[in-house]
Design an enzyme around this catalytic site. Structure first.
Site, short mmCIF file in Angstrom:
data_model
loop_
_atom_site.label_atom_id
_atom_site.label_comp_id
_atom_site.label_asym_id
_atom_site.label_seq_id
_atom_site.Cartn_x
_atom_site.Cartn_y
_atom_site.Cartn_z
N HIS A 221 0.88 -0.95 0.18
CA HIS A 221 0.47 0.18 -0.10
C HIS A 221 0.95 1.17 -0.18
O HIS A 221 0.59 2.28 -0.87
CB HIS A 221 -1.12 0.11 1.02
CG HIS A 221 -1.71 -0.43 1.26
ND1 HIS A 221 -2.15 -1.35 0.68
CD2 HIS A 221 -1.70 -2.47 1.95
CE1 HIS A 221 -3.96 -2.47 0.97
NE2 HIS A 221 -2.59 -2.97 2.39
O1 RIB Z 1 -4.41 -0.12 5.25
C1 RIB Z 1 -3.16 -0.15 4.87
C2 RIB Z 1 -2.48 0.85 5.62
O2 RIB Z 1 -2.39 -0.12 6.92
C3 RIB Z 1 -1.25 0.70 5.30
O3 RIB Z 1 -0.17 1.93 5.80
C4 RIB Z 1 -0.24 -0.22 6.23
O4 RIB Z 1 0.93 -0.06 6.65
C5 RIB Z 1 -0.94 -0.73 7.10
O5 RIB Z 1 -0.45 -0.45 7.77
#
Ligand code: RIB
Ligand code: CA
Length: 287
Positions: A221
């Site tokens: 992500h």
């Molecule tokens: O939902 C994805 C996010 O949540 C990203 O920043 C990942 O590191 C998790 O913490």
């Protein structure tokens, strides 16, 4: 060159984001700061220090908020299990630490603050009149969430902070879960990274096999935030206004209303294969 401050909660995908930023001559990383979200603050700060050591990251580290603004602390490890500790050796050298004053100064000096954890530190800056010039945020979901059916984890971890940040008038680009949940690195790319001889590629190649385990995300992500700054043509933005539900059963939900004169950009599409091709080349030092 963009001067960046990376506000993060490593997290495997945060580590990939740091590696991509450090491998990119387009950026000067002024500082790394941590915030509790994926895991408690001592865990994410220790992870950040290990990642920075592996990347020979010369910038200072600030340990930020351990608690959300209003609610009790809650982490991805509470939802998905594990301890959130990255499988890395202890750092050979400690990072230089920043105090709060230094963090606030650098957050204002940065061209872009990349917020890839909960938004508690950023809301704290705003409360103290220290406004970042531009924010690129990984978080929120226009469709289904991951922490709850309604909420993405970074927003769910501190919805009150998120609402303050989105209402602040600071220029924001949001990289939501809707486009990042499909960014699962193909096996052949992981293999290529493992064989490469740059620090960034080796670190990412070493970490990716742990994706999906021990509360470490399978999709990368947060790296999409850095990719957006490097290769904006791979993404499609839509202009509008974001708000956050702070109470009730849909707590942490992000609402988006399209509006040509809105203060926010939300990314709605990414060219996934091109993104991975560019990322692999950059991490391997081939472009
Ligand atoms: O939902 C994805 C996010 O949540 C990203 O920043 C990942 O590191 C998790 O913490
Ligand atoms: Ca993160």
């Amino acid at each position: 060159m963009h001067r960046l401050l990376l506000d993060c909660d490593p997290g495997l995908d945060d580590a990939v984001a740091l590696a991509l930023a450090m491998a990119s001559p387009e950026f000067e990383v002024l500082a790394v700061s941590t915030v509790a979200a994926n895991a408690p603050i001592d865990v994410v700060t220790a992870n950040a220090e290990q990642v920075m050591d592996r990347l020979a990251c010369p910038c200072p580290l600030f340990q930020g908020a351990a608690q959300p603004l209003t609610i009790e602390a809650r982490h991805s490890t509470d939802l998905w299990g594990g301890d959130g500790i990255l499988p890395l050796a202890p750092p050979g050298r400690a990072s230089k630490r920043l105090d709060r004053e230094g963090f606030e100064r650098l957050a204002q000096e940065a061209d872009v603050v990349c917020a890839i954890g909960s938004l508690t530190n950023i809301a704290g800056l705003i409360a103290r009149g220290r406004r970042p010039r531009r924010l690129v945020i990984m978080g929120g979901a226009l469709g289904r969430g991951n922490a709850t059916p309604h909420a993405e984890l970074n927003i769910w971890a501190d919805p009150h902070a998120a609402q303050i940040v989105f209402a602040s008038g600071i220029p924001i680009t949001l990289v939501p879960l809707d486009i990042t949940r499909g960014l699962i690195v193909p096996g052949e790319m992981t293999a290529a990274l493992t064989c490469a001889d740059t620090r960034a590629a080796r670190l990412v190649g070493e970490l990716l096999p742990y994706a999906g385990s021990n509360a470490q995300p399978a999709a990368i992500h947060d790296a999409a935030v850095i990719a957006l700054l490097l290769w904006p043509g791979l993404f499609t933005p839509e202009r509008g206004r974001i708000s956050v539900v702070t109470e009730g059963p849909e707590e942490g939900r992000t609402h988006f209303t399209a509006a040509a004169d809105g203060p926010h950009d939300v990314l709605t599409q990414v060219v996934r294969d091109d993104l991975f091709r560019h990322m692999q080349r950059r991490l391997c030092g081939e472009d």
